[in-house]
Write a protein that holds these residues in place. Structure first.
Motif, PDB file in Angstrom:
ATOM      1  N   VAL A   1      26.655 -14.968 -13.976  1.00  0.00           N
ATOM      2  CA  VAL A   1      27.765 -15.270 -13.074  1.00  0.00           C
ATOM      3  C   VAL A   1      28.761 -14.117 -12.951  1.00  0.00           C
ATOM      4  O   VAL A   1      29.540 -14.065 -11.996  1.00  0.00           O
ATOM      5  CB  VAL A   1      28.494 -16.558 -13.520  1.00  0.00           C
ATOM      6  CG1 VAL A   1      27.593 -17.773 -13.324  1.00  0.00           C
ATOM      7  CG2 VAL A   1      28.965 -16.466 -14.969  1.00  0.00           C
ATOM      8  N   VAL A   2      28.770 -13.225 -13.918  1.00  0.00           N
ATOM      9  CA  VAL A   2      29.556 -11.983 -13.849  1.00  0.00           C
ATOM     10  C   VAL A   2      28.606 -10.866 -14.223  1.00  0.00           C
ATOM     11  O   VAL A   2      27.893 -10.958 -15.230  1.00  0.00           O
ATOM     12  CB  VAL A   2      30.777 -12.013 -14.802  1.00  0.00           C
ATOM     13  CG1 VAL A   2      31.518 -10.680 -14.767  1.00  0.00           C
ATOM     14  CG2 VAL A   2      31.721 -13.153 -14.427  1.00  0.00           C
TER      15      VAL A   2
ATOM     16  N   THR B   1      31.442 -16.241  -6.090  1.00  0.00           N
ATOM     17  CA  THR B   1      31.326 -14.834  -6.478  1.00  0.00           C
ATOM     18  C   THR B   1      31.623 -14.599  -7.954  1.00  0.00           C
ATOM     19  O   THR B   1      31.510 -13.476  -8.435  1.00  0.00           O
ATOM     20  CB  THR B   1      32.269 -13.952  -5.635  1.00  0.00           C
ATOM     21  OG1 THR B   1      33.619 -14.412  -5.822  1.00  0.00           O
ATOM     22  CG2 THR B   1      31.921 -14.029  -4.171  1.00  0.00           C
ATOM     23  N   GLY B   2      32.053 -15.652  -8.667  1.00  0.00           N
ATOM     24  CA  GLY B   2      32.283 -15.508 -10.101  1.00  0.00           C
ATOM     25  C   GLY B   2      33.727 -15.378 -10.521  1.00  0.00           C
ATOM     26  O   GLY B   2      34.005 -15.075 -11.686  1.00  0.00           O
TER      27      GLY B   2
ATOM     28  N   GLY C   1      29.531 -11.104  -8.516  1.00  0.00           N
ATOM     29  CA  GLY C   1      29.854 -10.995  -9.930  1.00  0.00           C
ATOM     30  C   GLY C   1      30.467  -9.686 -10.363  1.00  0.00           C
ATOM     31  O   GLY C   1      30.628  -9.442 -11.556  1.00  0.00           O
ATOM     32  N   ARG C   2      30.857  -8.851  -9.394  1.00  0.00           N
ATOM     33  CA  ARG C   2      31.473  -7.567  -9.759  1.00  0.00           C
ATOM     34  C   ARG C   2      32.544  -7.192  -8.751  1.00  0.00           C
ATOM     35  O   ARG C   2      32.639  -7.778  -7.666  1.00  0.00           O
ATOM     36  CB  ARG C   2      30.417  -6.467  -9.854  1.00  0.00           C
ATOM     37  CG  ARG C   2      29.724  -6.163  -8.535  1.00  0.00           C
ATOM     38  CD  ARG C   2      28.694  -5.060  -8.702  1.00  0.00           C
ATOM     39  NE  ARG C   2      27.623  -5.481  -9.603  1.00  0.00           N
ATOM     40  CZ  ARG C   2      26.757  -4.627 -10.135  1.00  0.00           C
ATOM     41  NH1 ARG C   2      26.847  -3.328  -9.869  1.00  0.00           N
ATOM     42  NH2 ARG C   2      25.797  -5.074 -10.938  1.00  0.00           N
ATOM     43  N   ILE C   3      33.363  -6.219  -9.101  1.00  0.00           N
ATOM     44  CA  ILE C   3      34.377  -5.696  -8.184  1.00  0.00           C
ATOM     45  C   ILE C   3      33.701  -4.712  -7.231  1.00  0.00           C
ATOM     46  O   ILE C   3      33.087  -3.735  -7.664  1.00  0.00           O
ATOM     47  CB  ILE C   3      35.521  -4.989  -8.943  1.00  0.00           C
ATOM     48  CG1 ILE C   3      36.207  -5.959  -9.929  1.00  0.00           C
ATOM     49  CG2 ILE C   3      36.539  -4.417  -7.962  1.00  0.00           C
ATOM     50  CD1 ILE C   3      36.879  -7.146  -9.289  1.00  0.00           C
TER      51      ILE C   3
END
Length: 247
Positions: free
Chosen positions: A18-19, A40-41, A222-224
């Motif tokens: 999830v991340v 998106t987490g 799951g990310r920037i």
């Protein structure tokens, strides 16, 4: 670094990731926002940082004021100065707001004498007045039968009383009408200062019209995927998120 630093964090729930390799730094004294569509987490990130047992940190690290908090129990993380305002605050029937917050304050005092009752209620009433909460709420059970706005104000009241060194506010704007949003935002702004960092999780720009962030980050998969100033939130309001997925 004082504040929250997340390094290459990977989080799973069961078999689902999830991340996925997320990194972000939010120094004390700053307010950052994470925006992004559903799924998106964002909430998963907040729960993993808070030590929720269902959210397994597979790799990476989370540093609070320079100290790793990975693997600590949620109450230990809270005692180290972390606060999480939930998207959906839970109800605690039979436990009054005053008794709950007083117990939390005393738990954070770490070996000191319990807070003086007179001083406690003086501070509590000051914060409640600022949040336009009737003082009679002190006798009501935590979030039991509360409206969405009352629940969010109760969360902000807890934050103001606990004075954490870092707070994550997970969709504090959800379910609020415009008047409740303004009052809750005023409470958040009152907590801002050089000794606290904050991370706001939100879908919408409207919250950031009241709480001006120092930086905005967009989360996807799951990310920037992008970071910028407050103007990035305006761009997202105009264009949505699909244009970022194309980059």
């Amino acid at each position: 670094m004082r504040g929250l630093e997340i390094r290459d964090l990977v989080v799973s729930v069961g078999e689902s990731k999830v991340v996925d390799g997320l990194s972000i730094s939010v120094p004390a004294g700053e307010v950052h926002a994470i925006m992004g569509p559903n799924g998106t987490g964002k909430t998963s990130l907040s729960k993993a940082v808070a030590g929720h047992p269902d959210y397994k940190i597979v790799s990476g690290d989370v540093l609070l004021n320079g100290e790793s908090i990975v693997g600590l129990a949620p109450d230990e993380i809270a005692r180290k100065g972390f606060f999480l305002a939930f998207q959906y605050p839970v109800s605690i029937p039979g436990v009054s707001i005053a008794n709950f917050i007083r117990a939390c304050v005393n738990a954070r005092r770490l070996g000191e004498d319990p807070v003086n009752p007179v001083e406690f209620y003086k501070r509590l009433y000051e914060k409640m007045d600022a949040l336009k909460m009737p003082r009679s709420f002190t006798a009501r059970s935590v979030n039991d039968g509360f409206s969405g706005g009352e629940k969010k104000r109760c969360d902000i009241l807890q934050m103001l009383m606990l004075e954490p060194s870092f707070a994550i506010l997970d969709e504090t704007d959800s379910g609020l009408d415009i008047d409740a949003l303004r009052i809750v935002s005023e409470g958040v702004n009152a907590a801002r200062g050089e000794n606290i960092g904050m991370l706001l999780i939100t879908h919408y720009h409207r919250l950031l019209e009241y709480i001006k962030p120092d930086a905005v980050h967009v989360m996807s998969g799951g990310r920037i995927v992008r970071s910028g100033g407050a103007e990035l939130a305006l761009e997202l309001e105009e264009k949505g998120y699909d244009w970022l997925k194309e980059k």
